[in-house]
Design a protein around this motif. Structure first.
Motif, mmCIF file in Angstrom:
data_model
loop_
_atom_site.group_PDB
_atom_site.id
_atom_site.type_symbol
_atom_site.label_atom_id
_atom_site.label_comp_id
_atom_site.label_asym_id
_atom_site.label_seq_id
_atom_site.Cartn_x
_atom_site.Cartn_y
_atom_site.Cartn_z
ATOM 1 N N ALA A 188 0.589 1.057 31.395
ATOM 2 C CA ALA A 188 -0.469 1.661 30.583
ATOM 3 C C ALA A 188 -1.524 0.664 30.134
ATOM 4 C CB ALA A 188 0.143 2.347 29.361
ATOM 5 N N LEU A 189 -1.105 -0.565 29.804
ATOM 6 C CA LEU A 189 -2.025 -1.538 29.215
ATOM 7 C C LEU A 189 -1.903 -2.887 29.922
ATOM 8 C CD1 LEU A 189 -1.487 -0.864 25.395
ATOM 9 C CD2 LEU A 189 -3.349 -0.012 26.827
ATOM 10 N N PRO A 190 -3.010 -3.640 29.970
ATOM 11 C CA PRO A 190 -2.944 -4.987 30.549
ATOM 12 C C PRO A 190 -2.402 -5.988 29.534
ATOM 13 C CG PRO A 190 -5.162 -4.561 29.769
ATOM 14 C CD PRO A 190 -4.376 -3.286 29.533
ATOM 15 N N SER A 191 -2.038 -7.156 30.010
ATOM 16 C CA SER A 191 -1.702 -8.229 29.072
ATOM 17 C C SER A 191 -2.980 -8.661 28.365
ATOM 18 C CB SER A 191 -1.077 -9.414 29.800
ATOM 19 O OG SER A 191 -1.992 -9.953 30.738
ATOM 20 N N ALA A 192 -2.823 -9.173 27.160
ATOM 21 C CA ALA A 192 -3.972 -9.580 26.355
ATOM 22 C C ALA A 192 -3.761 -11.006 25.870
ATOM 23 C CB ALA A 192 -4.173 -8.639 25.176
ATOM 24 N N PRO A 224 -9.116 1.607 25.705
ATOM 25 C CA PRO A 224 -7.853 2.329 25.555
ATOM 26 C C PRO A 224 -7.311 2.266 24.128
ATOM 27 C CG PRO A 224 -7.820 1.001 27.549
ATOM 28 C CD PRO A 224 -9.063 0.622 26.808
ATOM 29 N N LEU A 225 -6.633 3.342 23.739
ATOM 30 C CA LEU A 225 -6.072 3.443 22.399
ATOM 31 C C LEU A 225 -4.546 3.467 22.475
ATOM 32 C CD1 LEU A 225 -8.424 6.133 20.805
ATOM 33 C CD2 LEU A 225 -8.598 3.636 20.685
ATOM 34 N N ASP A 273 -3.642 6.371 25.074
ATOM 35 C CA ASP A 273 -3.370 5.763 26.377
ATOM 36 C C ASP A 273 -1.968 5.177 26.446
ATOM 37 O OD1 ASP A 273 -6.143 5.706 27.887
ATOM 38 O OD2 ASP A 273 -6.545 5.246 25.790
ATOM 39 N N ALA A 274 -1.392 4.828 25.300
ATOM 40 C CA ALA A 274 -0.038 4.280 25.271
ATOM 41 C C ALA A 274 0.507 4.400 23.856
ATOM 42 C CB ALA A 274 -0.032 2.818 25.713
ATOM 43 N N SER A 275 1.829 4.486 23.764
ATOM 44 C CA SER A 275 2.488 4.467 22.454
ATOM 45 C C SER A 275 3.836 3.786 22.612
ATOM 46 C CB SER A 275 2.663 5.883 21.898
ATOM 47 O OG SER A 275 3.521 6.649 22.735
ATOM 48 N N TYR A 276 4.260 3.106 21.550
ATOM 49 C CA TYR A 276 5.506 2.347 21.593
ATOM 50 C C TYR A 276 6.260 2.542 20.282
ATOM 51 C CZ TYR A 276 2.896 0.023 25.301
ATOM 52 O OH TYR A 276 2.139 -0.237 26.441
ATOM 53 N N GLY A 277 7.577 2.651 20.399
ATOM 54 C CA GLY A 277 8.431 2.772 19.243
ATOM 55 C C GLY A 277 9.300 1.548 19.057
#
Length: 476
Positions: A375-379, A443-444, A458-462
């Motif tokens: 979902a997301l790139p490294s930052a 992206p959110l 765009d992504a969610s994490y628990g």
């Protein structure tokens, strides 16, 4: 003895260095040196003691105490006398009169035909009290110690002084390999205390991952069970560890201690800190903040955005110290009168609001470790954003540079409540704040303790995914 959890990598490094010494036996300079630094009570000495116990090598373990040179040299002689070095009686016959002679004498009794270990703990005390100690150490290493098959381990809790010891332009530069020992990670805390992911993050905020404090948390205890027991014990490590560490770090820094207490109470801006600390003059406050930042106790942070800003904020870096400053330090007299129940009720009342902000740096680091994924790139930078007026605050900002970025990679919000998932109102607020900082469709992402019940992210994490980010990743 505190059970070692998650220290396998560090122990492997120490054993690898000892093997290097053995493999280099017979060469001109078989000796190796390790500079080990970390905050007080993270388990540096215990780690090395465990290694020394497991290593099949004669050793001497000396701990400096900040006393006079004569007393320190006598203690070194005593440590040698209590060691298993073959020629240890040499020190008993004549205590050296200075550190140059002491290190030279120590080198002379180290074995030529087998590896040995020399540990000097609390090196910053010697750097501070002994004239030109770094130069003395460098000469002893170059001329005598490094010519013996010895692993020299130098340990220190003053991060800035230990970092300076090996820095460019200093006498001991490039003579030792550096290792930084941090606290137990949230994943290690979860393993040690047998906690579910969400509870492990709570435990990390309260204990800071300090092994001595974690050892008091019996497996499967709830947060409130742990706090109830510890607040009823006036000598609990949860209560006394912070005070002892600060007394050692800042014995003569009255303003630094005052400023730290103010930041720990929740003040974050220069002006508010100055006011809450008693209308401190700007120069006095600057010196105090510089001392706190240089020792790594306070972080001075700028918002991550594509536009430069001077809206600097300050926070206490150690979660345990932050908890102690907020909930324990102001009420120590009450706890000492055996009214820990009152202090516990204050924690209950303020816990949700305090945790909501205290968890953010830990979750940012979790996300940085977790990415990239589908979902997301490294930052390269994961921080936060706030406007000077605080009208716009964004909990998570992933960017290519920081604090001034060329490109924002994602923006996000943290909602860390037991019964409230990330919902439509939270998403709308995040979208409004995105519009305030960029026109791009960045992206959110949401980090939520209780999940999400809205589409459009765009992504969610628990807690499960964020805790897994702290576990070692196998090399492919």
């Amino acid at each position: 003895m505190v059970r070692f959890v998650g220290r396998d990598r560090e122990l492997a490094v120490l054993h690898s260095l000892l093997r290097e010494v053995a493999d280099a036996a017979g060469s001109g300079r078989p000796g190796r040196c390790l500079l080990l630094r970390g905050r007080r009570r993270v388990g540096k000495s215990s780690l090395v003691e465990t290694f020394v116990h497991d290593a099949d090598a004669p050793d001497v373990f000396y701990t400096a105490a900040g006393a006079s040179e004569a007393v320190e040299l006598a203690e070194l002689a005593n440590a040698v006398d209590q060691s298993d070095l073959p020629d240890r009686t040499v020190f008993a016959e004549a205590i050296p009169g200075n550190w140059s002679a002491a290190l030279r004498q120590l080198a002379s009794i180290l074995p030529e035909d087998r590896t040995s270990l020399v540990v000097i703990d609390e090196v910053p005390y010697l750097m501070d009290r002994v004239d030109a100690f770094e130069g003395v150490l460098q000469r002893a290493w170059d001329r005598e110690l490094s010519r013996k098959p010895v692993l020299l381990i130098l340990i220190g809790s003053d991060l800035s002084m230990m970092e300076a010891l090996g820095a460019y332009g200093r006498p001991f530069h490039q003579r030792g390999q550096e290792m930084v020992l941090g606290p137990l990670t949230p994943a290690e805390v979860a393993t040690m205390l047998d906690l579910d992911p969400a509870s492990a993050f709570d435990a990390s905020l309260v204990t800071g991952g300090l092994p001595l404090v974690c050892a008091r948390w019996r497996p499967a205890l709830t947060l409130w069970d742990f706090l109830s027991r510890e607040l009823a014990d006036p000598v609990s490590p949860l209560l006394v560890s912070a005070e002892r560490s600060l007394a050692a770090e800042f014995p003569d820094y009255t303003y630094a201690r005052r400023v730290l207490s103010v930041i720990g109470s929740g003040e974050r801006t220069f002006a508010n800190i100055a006011r809450a600390a008693g209308d401190l003059a700007a120069t006095t406050l600057t010196r105090a903040l510089d001392a706190l930042v240089s020792k790594g106790i306070v972080a001075a942070e700028l918002p991550v955005s594509t536009r430069p800003t001077r809206a600097r904020r300050y926070r206490v870096t150690d979660p345990y110290l932050r908890f102690w400053l907020r909930f324990i330090q102001p009420h120590l007299p009450e706890i000492e009168r055996m009214r820990g129940d009152i202090a516990l009720e204050r924690v209950r009342e303020g816990w949700t609001a305090w945790r909501g902000r205290a968890i953010e740096p830990l979750l940012r680091e979790s996300l940085a470790r977790l990415l990239p994924d589908q979902a997301l790139p490294s930052a390269p930078v994961v921080g936060g954003y706030w406007s000077r007026s605080n009208q716009v605050e964004i909990d998570i900002v992933g960017a290519d540079h920081g604090p001034v970025a060329k490109q924002l990679l994602f923006l996000g919000s943290v909602k860390w409540l037991e019964q409230a998932p990330f919902d439509r109102h939270d998403l709308l607020a995040l979208q409004r704040h995105r519009a305030a900082v960029t026109d791009a469709p960045v992206p959110l992402v949401a980090l939520s303790r209780s999940g999400c019940n809205v589409s459009g992210l765009d992504a969610s994490y628990g807690p499960e995914e964020l805790l897994a980010a702290w576990r070692p990743h196998p090399l492919s």
